[in-house]
Design a protein around this motif. Structure first.
Motif, PDB file in Angstrom:
ATOM      1  N   ASN A 128      -1.081  -1.169  -4.327  1.00 15.09           N
ATOM      2  CA  ASN A 128      -2.214  -0.261  -4.140  1.00 15.09           C
ATOM      3  C   ASN A 128      -1.730   1.176  -3.953  1.00 15.09           C
ATOM      4  O   ASN A 128      -0.854   1.420  -3.136  1.00 15.09           O
ATOM      5  N   CYS A 163     -13.472   2.612  -3.487  1.00  9.93           N
ATOM      6  CA  CYS A 163     -13.732   3.874  -2.792  1.00  9.93           C
ATOM      7  C   CYS A 163     -14.403   3.549  -1.472  1.00  9.93           C
ATOM      8  O   CYS A 163     -15.267   2.675  -1.401  1.00  9.93           O
ATOM      9  N   THR A 219      -8.638   3.960  -3.649  1.00 16.94           N
ATOM     10  CA  THR A 219      -7.514   3.016  -3.710  1.00 16.94           C
ATOM     11  C   THR A 219      -7.489   2.389  -5.093  1.00 16.94           C
ATOM     12  O   THR A 219      -8.461   1.786  -5.532  1.00 16.94           O
ATOM     13  N   TYR A 220      -6.370   2.541  -5.787  1.00 13.97           N
ATOM     14  CA  TYR A 220      -6.183   1.957  -7.110  1.00 13.97           C
ATOM     15  C   TYR A 220      -5.291   0.740  -6.952  1.00 13.97           C
ATOM     16  O   TYR A 220      -4.156   0.855  -6.477  1.00 13.97           O
ATOM     17  N   SER A 221      -5.789  -0.440  -7.340  1.00 11.92           N
ATOM     18  CA  SER A 221      -5.051  -1.693  -7.128  1.00 11.92           C
ATOM     19  C   SER A 221      -4.554  -2.241  -8.459  1.00 11.92           C
ATOM     20  O   SER A 221      -5.330  -2.365  -9.407  1.00 11.92           O
ATOM     21  N   GLU A 240     -11.947   8.006   0.224  1.00 13.68           N
ATOM     22  CA  GLU A 240     -10.625   7.386   0.163  1.00 13.68           C
ATOM     23  C   GLU A 240     -10.615   6.502  -1.082  1.00 13.68           C
ATOM     24  O   GLU A 240     -11.372   5.531  -1.156  1.00 13.68           O
ATOM     25  N   LEU A 284       0.846  -1.184   0.000  1.00 15.84           N
ATOM     26  CA  LEU A 284       0.000   0.000   0.000  1.00 15.84           C
ATOM     27  C   LEU A 284       0.883   1.235   0.000  1.00 15.84           C
ATOM     28  O   LEU A 284       1.762   1.375   0.842  1.00 15.84           O
ATOM     29  N   LYS A 309     -12.660  -3.558   5.123  1.00 18.55           N
ATOM     30  CA  LYS A 309     -11.997  -2.565   5.978  1.00 18.55           C
ATOM     31  C   LYS A 309     -12.754  -2.521   7.299  1.00 18.55           C
ATOM     32  O   LYS A 309     -13.957  -2.289   7.321  1.00 18.55           O
ATOM     33  N   GLU A 330       0.722   5.415  -0.111  1.00 17.65           N
ATOM     34  CA  GLU A 330      -0.074   6.647  -0.066  1.00 17.65           C
ATOM     35  C   GLU A 330       0.546   7.632  -1.052  1.00 17.65           C
ATOM     36  O   GLU A 330       1.763   7.845  -1.034  1.00 17.65           O
ATOM     37  N   GLU A 355      -6.721  10.524  -0.381  1.00 16.79           N
ATOM     38  CA  GLU A 355      -8.026  10.987   0.098  1.00 16.79           C
ATOM     39  C   GLU A 355      -8.407  12.255  -0.645  1.00 16.79           C
ATOM     40  O   GLU A 355      -7.562  13.056  -1.028  1.00 16.79           O
ATOM     41  N   ARG A 374      -3.105   4.937  -2.849  1.00 17.02           N
ATOM     42  CA  ARG A 374      -4.252   5.472  -2.119  1.00 17.02           C
ATOM     43  C   ARG A 374      -4.093   6.962  -1.892  1.00 17.02           C
ATOM     44  O   ARG A 374      -2.988   7.434  -1.600  1.00 17.02           O
TER      45      ARG A 374
END
Lengths: 122, 359
Positions: A53, A33, A42-44, A40, A6, B308, A8, A57, A55
């Motif tokens: 990933n 989302c 997140t593109y995986s 938030e 992950l 989550k 950011e 915001e 991420r």
């Protein structure tokens, strides 16, 4: 299972990072989302079963660039997020203008269930 | 440029098991573009995490789709188990794998029948579904349900399968295999079937990758991608390789799914011979906190379960990215340049599950 990473990122770095992974041979797996105060995203991406990933915001006002120019099939994910959460994604290659699911309530996933019930008159 | 007309396909159509609408832009009888419209069965199931706690949500996840029901439950449970660091007993892993492969077998048999029905081969459709009935009977005997099983739970499974029942399953699968061999000869060898599927809807390997195709749709174009090779559940202890074809057409997709059916029977036999004694569930206490992406291989391809959690019994978010959702762009590409008469077959070859797509 393969590794999950992950990272950011800043919203302005989205296209740069996505172009980098495209050139490295990653495929887009999903765009996710979730919402609390803001959104938030997140593109995986996947390569050899490693899940990477990105991420960041954002709020519903800030423009998010579509990645459908780099990954054509991103249009479905982006349309879904736009309609369900109200994300302001621009320049989607095929933009359904919030009619992908034809839901009578606007951005139903960006409001609490109790608010949704009030809108439906329950 | 010929005259262009727009022909609506769906949401109600004899070959469609579930509603999807395509606006087909035609020049004479050739499709130049297809514009999808979905949303007929969107139920907002992901939003139910706000009302159902993380243990109750297993029942919701199973009901995303009737065909892929067990694997939805399994994928969700595994995502939560990863967040909570729950170690599922080995016997439960094997039981999950047996039910998962039986699900793959019944799903592909259902699809084979629909494909035969799609090109008007009604007796082959009936035969495929007759074979499938034996698999559904196994589900009923082992779980109590034919479609929705409610047997997967966080921490393991709710029901065990006795040694006698496992031996019975082996016998039934021998009969299924023999009958499937007869049906497969027709799907692979019959001249009329070949005429309707060979060279129809060709998707090259590069295009399949560029459009994000998954599952048999991708493997039939030469992409060797199968999440089971990552070893989740009991797959790490089994001997198998992804079934891959390089034809890229509807015939190749048929061949891949037929190959996977025989492979599923083989995997179930391996599980039955390797399954250890022991517990089928561990007690799970407390609430999850954290997030996890869990990916498994459903009959239609890669499914992604994102969960989550915030430390309470209600999750912040569950997101399910289903394989048909990923294969829709590839479908739209294969429709370009095809004849109107081939549209039903092409739509069927992605094995569409619209319930999964819209959730």
């Amino acid at each position: 299972m393969g590794q999950q990473i992950l990272k950011e990122i800043k919203i302005n770095d989205l296209l740069t990072e996505v172009l980098k992974v495209k050139n490295e041979g990653y495929r887009l797996v999903a765009i996710t989302c979730s919402s609390k105060e803001g959104l938030e995203l997140t593109y995986s991406f996947d390569k050899d079963y490693e899940l990477l990933n990105f991420r960041f915001e954002v709020d519903t006002e800030t423009e998010v660039s579509s990645i459908s120019a780099l990954y054509p099939y991103a249009f479905l994910y982006e349309n879904e997020i736009k309609e369900l959460f109200g994300a302001n994604i621009k320049n989607i290659s095929i933009d359904f203008n919030n009619t992908l699911y034809k839901i009578p309530v606007k951005t139903p996933f960006h409001m609490k269930s109790s608010e949704l019930e009030v809108k439906h008159g329950k | 440029m010929g005259n262009r007309t727009i022909v609506p396909f769906g949401p109600q159509h004899p070959v469609l098991p579930e509603p999807i609408h395509l606006d087909l832009v035609l020049e004479d009888e050739i499709v130049v573009e297809a514009i999808p419209r979905i949303g007929y069965i969107h139920r907002g199931l992901e939003k139910l995490v706000e009302k159902k706690d993380y243990q109750q949500y297993t029942y919701v996840a199973e009901r995303i789709c009737g065909i892929c029901s067990f694997m939805h439950g399994m994928g969700y449970c595994m995502a939560i188990e990863n967040i909570m660091d729950v170690k599922v007993p080995e016997r439960a892993e094997f039981l999950r794998t047996i039910w998962a492969e039986l699900s793959r077998l019944h799903s592909h048999l259902l699809w084979l029948g629909l494909l035969a029905d799609g090109f008007g081969f009604e007796s082959l459709f009936m035969q495929s579904w007759k074979i499938r009935e034996q698999v559904l009977d196994i589900f009923e005997e082992t779980t109590g349900g034919r479609v929705i099983f409610s047997v997967c739970d966080i921490g393991g499974v709710r029901k065990d399968i006795s040694f006698e029942t496992l031996e019975k399953i082996k016998k039934i699968l021998t009969d299924v295999e023999n009958e499937l061999e007869e049906a497969a000869k027709v799907f692979i060898g019959d001249t009329t079937v070949k005429l309707r599927t060979k060279g129809v809807g060709v998707l090259s390997k590069q295009l399949a990758f560029d459009l994000g195709a998954v599952g048999p749709m991708a493997r039939a174009s030469g992409i060797e991608m199968d999440l089971r090779s990552q070893g989740y559940a009991a797959y790490g202890k089994l001997d198998f390789k992804p079934i891959v074809d390089h034809g890229g057409d509807s015939y190749a997709r048929t061949a891949v799914r037929i190959g996977e059916m025989f492979q599923a029977i083989n995997l179930i036999r391996q599980c039955i011979s390797l399954i250890p004694d022991g517990d089928i569930k561990v007690k799970v206490t407390g609430n999850p906190s954290g997030e996890n992406f869990m990916r498994i291989e459903q009959p239609r391809g890669e499914v992604v379960y994102y969960a989550k959690a915030n430390g309470t019994k209600y999750l912040d978010r569950v997101r399910v990215r289903t394989p048909t959702f990923a294969n829709v762009p590839a479908l739209l590409e294969t429709l370009k340049g095809c004849s109107l008469a081939d549209v039903p077959i092409l739509i069927l070859t992605i094995d569409p599950c619209i319930s999964c797509t819209e959730r």
